[in-house]
Scaffold this motif. Structure first.
Motif, PDB file in Angstrom:
ATOM      1  N   PHE A 144    -149.083 -61.213  -6.781  1.00 23.36           N
ATOM      2  CA  PHE A 144    -148.923 -61.432  -5.343  1.00 23.36           C
ATOM      3  C   PHE A 144    -150.203 -60.878  -4.730  1.00 23.36           C
ATOM      4  CE2 PHE A 144    -147.746 -60.765  -1.024  1.00 23.36           C
ATOM      5  CZ  PHE A 144    -146.657 -61.597  -0.749  1.00 23.36           C
ATOM      6  N   ILE A 145    -150.951 -61.716  -4.033  1.00 25.00           N
ATOM      7  CA  ILE A 145    -152.203 -61.258  -3.416  1.00 25.00           C
ATOM      8  C   ILE A 145    -151.990 -61.215  -1.899  1.00 25.00           C
ATOM      9  CG2 ILE A 145    -154.681 -61.664  -3.183  1.00 25.00           C
ATOM     10  CD1 ILE A 145    -154.618 -63.200  -5.804  1.00 25.00           C
ATOM     11  N   PHE A 146    -152.348 -60.079  -1.292  1.00 26.13           N
ATOM     12  CA  PHE A 146    -151.970 -59.832   0.109  1.00 26.13           C
ATOM     13  C   PHE A 146    -153.026 -60.291   1.119  1.00 26.13           C
ATOM     14  CE2 PHE A 146    -149.460 -57.044  -2.450  1.00 26.13           C
ATOM     15  CZ  PHE A 146    -148.246 -56.931  -1.804  1.00 26.13           C
ATOM     16  N   LYS A 147    -154.304 -60.012   0.808  1.00 26.71           N
ATOM     17  CA  LYS A 147    -155.399 -60.328   1.752  1.00 26.71           C
ATOM     18  C   LYS A 147    -154.954 -59.980   3.182  1.00 26.71           C
ATOM     19  CE  LYS A 147    -158.839 -62.961   0.641  1.00 26.71           C
ATOM     20  NZ  LYS A 147    -160.113 -62.579  -0.021  1.00 26.71           N
ATOM     21  N   GLN A 148    -154.726 -58.693   3.373  1.00 29.81           N
ATOM     22  CA  GLN A 148    -154.180 -58.241   4.666  1.00 29.81           C
ATOM     23  C   GLN A 148    -155.222 -58.301   5.787  1.00 29.81           C
ATOM     24  OE1 GLN A 148    -151.174 -58.098   4.891  1.00 29.81           O
ATOM     25  NE2 GLN A 148    -150.108 -56.701   3.517  1.00 29.81           N
ATOM     26  N   PRO A 157    -167.646 -64.727  -6.281  1.00 31.93           N
ATOM     27  CA  PRO A 157    -167.598 -65.966  -7.069  1.00 31.93           C
ATOM     28  C   PRO A 157    -167.333 -65.671  -8.544  1.00 31.93           C
ATOM     29  CG  PRO A 157    -169.484 -65.989  -5.611  1.00 31.93           C
ATOM     30  CD  PRO A 157    -168.892 -64.617  -5.501  1.00 31.93           C
ATOM     31  N   HIS A 158    -166.415 -66.420  -9.126  1.00 33.36           N
ATOM     32  CA  HIS A 158    -166.072 -66.200 -10.539  1.00 33.36           C
ATOM     33  C   HIS A 158    -165.418 -67.448 -11.115  1.00 33.36           C
ATOM     34  CE1 HIS A 158    -162.286 -65.396  -8.475  1.00 33.36           C
ATOM     35  NE2 HIS A 158    -161.676 -65.726  -9.612  1.00 33.36           N
ATOM     36  N   GLN A 159    -165.284 -67.422 -12.434  1.00 35.55           N
ATOM     37  CA  GLN A 159    -164.504 -68.429 -13.168  1.00 35.55           C
ATOM     38  C   GLN A 159    -163.371 -67.665 -13.837  1.00 35.55           C
ATOM     39  OE1 GLN A 159    -168.295 -69.288 -15.213  1.00 35.55           O
ATOM     40  NE2 GLN A 159    -167.781 -71.443 -14.978  1.00 35.55           N
ATOM     41  N   ASP A 160    -162.166 -68.189 -13.770  1.00 36.05           N
ATOM     42  CA  ASP A 160    -161.029 -67.437 -14.317  1.00 36.05           C
ATOM     43  C   ASP A 160    -161.161 -67.224 -15.826  1.00 36.05           C
ATOM     44  OD1 ASP A 160    -160.075 -67.299 -11.771  1.00 36.05           O
ATOM     45  OD2 ASP A 160    -158.480 -68.777 -12.032  1.00 36.05           O
ATOM     46  N   ALA A 161    -161.838 -68.160 -16.509  1.00 37.08           N
ATOM     47  CA  ALA A 161    -161.992 -68.028 -17.963  1.00 37.08           C
ATOM     48  C   ALA A 161    -162.848 -66.826 -18.357  1.00 37.08           C
ATOM     49  CB  ALA A 161    -162.573 -69.300 -18.556  1.00 37.08           C
ATOM     50  N   VAL A 175    -152.321 -71.432 -10.705  1.00 35.20           N
ATOM     51  CA  VAL A 175    -151.408 -72.079  -9.752  1.00 35.20           C
ATOM     52  C   VAL A 175    -151.318 -71.107  -8.575  1.00 35.20           C
ATOM     53  CG1 VAL A 175    -149.043 -72.887  -9.391  1.00 35.20           C
ATOM     54  CG2 VAL A 175    -150.132 -73.164 -11.641  1.00 35.20           C
ATOM     55  N   TRP A 176    -151.858 -71.491  -7.433  1.00 32.49           N
ATOM     56  CA  TRP A 176    -152.085 -70.565  -6.320  1.00 32.49           C
ATOM     57  C   TRP A 176    -151.274 -71.065  -5.120  1.00 32.49           C
ATOM     58  CZ3 TRP A 176    -154.321 -70.423  -1.438  1.00 32.49           C
ATOM     59  CH2 TRP A 176    -155.019 -69.283  -1.047  1.00 32.49           C
ATOM     60  N   ILE A 177    -150.197 -70.382  -4.818  1.00 30.80           N
ATOM     61  CA  ILE A 177    -149.250 -70.890  -3.810  1.00 30.80           C
ATOM     62  C   ILE A 177    -149.403 -70.105  -2.503  1.00 30.80           C
ATOM     63  CG2 ILE A 177    -146.823 -71.355  -3.302  1.00 30.80           C
ATOM     64  CD1 ILE A 177    -146.314 -71.216  -6.376  1.00 30.80           C
ATOM     65  N   CYS A 188    -159.260 -68.117   3.007  1.00 33.82           N
ATOM     66  CA  CYS A 188    -158.844 -69.150   2.039  1.00 33.82           C
ATOM     67  C   CYS A 188    -159.823 -69.199   0.867  1.00 33.82           C
ATOM     68  CB  CYS A 188    -158.786 -70.524   2.729  1.00 33.82           C
ATOM     69  SG  CYS A 188    -160.400 -71.184   3.188  1.00 33.82           S
ATOM     70  N   LEU A 189    -159.473 -69.987  -0.152  1.00 38.87           N
ATOM     71  CA  LEU A 189    -160.369 -70.170  -1.293  1.00 38.87           C
ATOM     72  C   LEU A 189    -161.523 -71.095  -0.931  1.00 38.87           C
ATOM     73  CD1 LEU A 189    -157.712 -70.723  -4.119  1.00 38.87           C
ATOM     74  CD2 LEU A 189    -159.050 -68.649  -3.713  1.00 38.87           C
ATOM     75  N   TRP A 190    -162.657 -70.873  -1.609  1.00 41.35           N
ATOM     76  CA  TRP A 190    -163.813 -71.776  -1.526  1.00 41.35           C
ATOM     77  C   TRP A 190    -164.195 -72.163  -2.960  1.00 41.35           C
ATOM     78  CZ3 TRP A 190    -167.271 -72.214   3.043  1.00 41.35           C
ATOM     79  CH2 TRP A 190    -166.766 -71.554   4.172  1.00 41.35           C
ATOM     80  N   VAL A 247    -165.883 -72.677 -10.445  1.00 38.11           N
ATOM     81  CA  VAL A 247    -166.374 -71.504  -9.706  1.00 38.11           C
ATOM     82  C   VAL A 247    -165.692 -71.464  -8.341  1.00 38.11           C
ATOM     83  CG1 VAL A 247    -168.413 -70.410  -8.682  1.00 38.11           C
ATOM     84  CG2 VAL A 247    -168.603 -71.590 -10.886  1.00 38.11           C
ATOM     85  N   HIS A 248    -165.114 -70.311  -8.015  1.00 38.91           N
ATOM     86  CA  HIS A 248    -164.456 -70.177  -6.711  1.00 38.91           C
ATOM     87  C   HIS A 248    -164.558 -68.741  -6.213  1.00 38.91           C
ATOM     88  CE1 HIS A 248    -161.409 -69.310  -9.761  1.00 38.91           C
ATOM     89  NE2 HIS A 248    -160.693 -68.643  -8.860  1.00 38.91           N
ATOM     90  N   ARG A 249    -164.256 -68.570  -4.957  1.00 37.87           N
ATOM     91  CA  ARG A 249    -164.321 -67.252  -4.329  1.00 37.87           C
ATOM     92  C   ARG A 249    -163.429 -67.247  -3.099  1.00 37.87           C
ATOM     93  NH1 ARG A 249    -167.264 -67.410   0.490  1.00 37.87           N
ATOM     94  NH2 ARG A 249    -168.889 -68.992   0.663  1.00 37.87           N
ATOM     95  N   SER A 250    -163.240 -66.072  -2.484  1.00 43.33           N
ATOM     96  CA  SER A 250    -162.615 -66.030  -1.153  1.00 43.33           C
ATOM     97  C   SER A 250    -163.283 -64.919  -0.353  1.00 43.33           C
ATOM     98  CB  SER A 250    -161.100 -65.815  -1.241  1.00 43.33           C
ATOM     99  OG  SER A 250    -160.804 -64.522  -1.723  1.00 43.33           O
ATOM    100  N   ALA A 251    -163.324 -65.114   0.953  1.00 39.44           N
ATOM    101  CA  ALA A 251    -164.018 -64.146   1.823  1.00 39.44           C
ATOM    102  C   ALA A 251    -163.059 -63.031   2.231  1.00 39.44           C
ATOM    103  CB  ALA A 251    -164.538 -64.869   3.069  1.00 39.44           C
ATOM    104  N   SER A 258    -152.370 -62.134   8.118  1.00 36.46           N
ATOM    105  CA  SER A 258    -152.416 -61.931   6.670  1.00 36.46           C
ATOM    106  C   SER A 258    -152.501 -63.284   5.961  1.00 36.46           C
ATOM    107  CB  SER A 258    -151.186 -61.160   6.195  1.00 36.46           C
ATOM    108  OG  SER A 258    -150.010 -61.821   6.590  1.00 36.46           O
ATOM    109  N   ARG A 259    -152.797 -63.224   4.661  1.00 37.09           N
ATOM    110  CA  ARG A 259    -152.889 -64.458   3.869  1.00 37.09           C
ATOM    111  C   ARG A 259    -152.209 -64.190   2.526  1.00 37.09           C
ATOM    112  NH1 ARG A 259    -157.119 -65.615  -0.294  1.00 37.09           N
ATOM    113  NH2 ARG A 259    -155.361 -64.578  -1.264  1.00 37.09           N
ATOM    114  N   HIS A 260    -150.880 -64.192   2.561  1.00 31.73           N
ATOM    115  CA  HIS A 260    -150.114 -63.852   1.364  1.00 31.73           C
ATOM    116  C   HIS A 260    -150.024 -65.050   0.417  1.00 31.73           C
ATOM    117  CE1 HIS A 260    -147.808 -60.311   3.429  1.00 31.73           C
ATOM    118  NE2 HIS A 260    -149.108 -60.123   3.334  1.00 31.73           N
TER     119      HIS A 260
HETATM  120  O1  LIG Z   1    -156.571 -65.148  -3.719  1.00 34.91           O
HETATM  121  C1  LIG Z   1    -157.777 -64.940  -3.716  1.00 34.91           C
HETATM  122  O2  LIG Z   1    -158.378 -64.606  -2.708  1.00 34.91           O
HETATM  123  C2  LIG Z   1    -158.587 -65.120  -4.961  1.00 34.91           C
HETATM  124  C3  LIG Z   1    -157.772 -65.532  -6.127  1.00 34.91           C
HETATM  125  C4  LIG Z   1    -158.591 -65.949  -7.284  1.00 34.91           C
HETATM  126  O3  LIG Z   1    -159.762 -66.145  -7.205  1.00 34.91           O
HETATM  127  C5  LIG Z   1    -157.964 -66.147  -8.579  1.00 34.91           C
HETATM  128  O4  LIG Z   1    -156.745 -65.928  -8.709  1.00 34.91           O
HETATM  129  O5  LIG Z   1    -158.680 -66.521  -9.521  1.00 34.91           O
END
Ligand SMILES: O=C(O)CCC(=O)C(=O)O
Length: 294
Positions: A144-148, A157-161, A175-177, A188-190, A247-251, A258-260
């Motif tokens: 659970f990611i809060f991003k309060q 920026p990263h790759q999950d692998a 899977v990001w809900i 949000c994600l970029w 490759v993705h990231r979030s600010a 919030s952005r739960h």
């Molecule tokens: O929720 C986010 O801000 C980032 C999540 C993410 O990058 C990930 O789960 O790989």
């Protein structure tokens, strides 16, 4: 009609991500958030989380760092709490409301929390996996990611692998809900579309037993052209499927909202080798559970 269409599959293959609106109803999102509020109300804050590095002498600092690292690396089959920076004072008391203090809770909500388990194994999620041709998918981890508001930090920026490495690559999907609207304002994600096809730039691996730190990186952190990232806002209840190599990231969240998010990772286990060097390992207590259940 399938919840995920052929067009969605195409977009996922092409860009390395796709947004599917309306996976959950507003009520389902609120129930998941309410359950998390209760969990956080009842949480026991581990002592090593409460202490501030600056109050420690060398030996104590080492113990403290080891405590934190151990808390993380053994969290794969537990429900544990990871805080934003600067939320405790020198005495270990919260200086922000406890509900606002967390970065994330992980990594086994899918196994031990019935509401989260139900969503993870829901017919729609199973349908998505089938549509993508997954034969024996398993659940690796959940968060659970809060991003309060005001305190939720950036995710670089990263790759999950990098963290969830398999041979061959291409077997892991996030899977990001969105449990609330995720917007450009609240973090949000970029993504850099199409980057899932160029391998990975680095790996996080476990170090030999008995050494510290417990994990290290092989390869270099890559820098990416900021202009190549595309923001991907998602409405409450929508889901983003994230290829393990895109490759993705979030600010950081500088807004008042919030952005739960509830997120988990799936791996196609057929003909796949899960790296024993990954920080996350299946345990006797919790082998990676199959996604396809009745
Ligand atoms: O929720 C986010 O801000 C980032 C999540 C993410 O990058 C990930 O789960 O790989």
């Amino acid at each position: 009609m399938d919840f995920m269409t052929d067009r969605d599959v195409q977009k996922y293959m092409q860009d390395g991500y796709v947004v599917l609106d309306g996976l959950l109803s507003a009520q389902e999102c609120d129930e998941l958030r309410q359950r998390m509020t209760d969990i956080v109300d009842q949480m026991d804050v581990p002592q090593h989380c409460r202490t501030t590095f600056s109050t420690y002498h060398d030996e104590q600092l080492k113990t403290q760092l080891q405590g934190n690292a151990d808390y993380f690396i053994t969290s794969g089959d537990k429900i544990r709490f990871f805080f934003e920076k600067g939320v405790f004072d020198d005495k270990g008391e919260f200086i922000v409301p406890r509900q606002r203090s967390l970065n994330k809770v992980g990594h086994a909500l899918h196994a031990y929390e019935p509401l989260y388990k139900k969503v993870t194994h829901s017919p729609r999620i199973q349908g998505i996996a089938k549509k993508l041709g997954l034969v024996s998918p398993v659940i690796l981890q959940s968060m659970f990611i809060f991003k309060q508001p005001g305190i939720g930090g950036e995710v670089t920026p990263h790759q999950d692998a990098t963290f969830l490495y398999t041979e061959p690559l291409g077997r892991v999907m996030g899977v990001w809900i969105a449990l609330e609207d995720a917007t450009v304002n609240n973090g949000c994600l970029w993504f850099i579309p199409g980057t899932q096809n160029s391998g990975i730039s680095r790996r996080m691996v476990r170090t030999p037993p008995g050494t510290f730190p417990l994990t290290d990186f092989i390869g270099r952190e890559q820098t990416y052209d900021d202009e190549k990232f595309i923001p991907v806002p998602v409405k409450k209840g929508g889901v983003v499927l994230i290829h393990g190599e895109v490759v993705h990231r979030s600010a950081e969240n500088t807004s008042e909202e919030s952005r739960h998010v509830y997120t988990f990772h799936i791996m196609e286990s057929q003909d796949t080798r899960w790296s024993p060097d990954n920080w996350l390992q299946p345990t006797e207590e919790l082998p990676f559970p199959p996604l396809y259940t009745k």
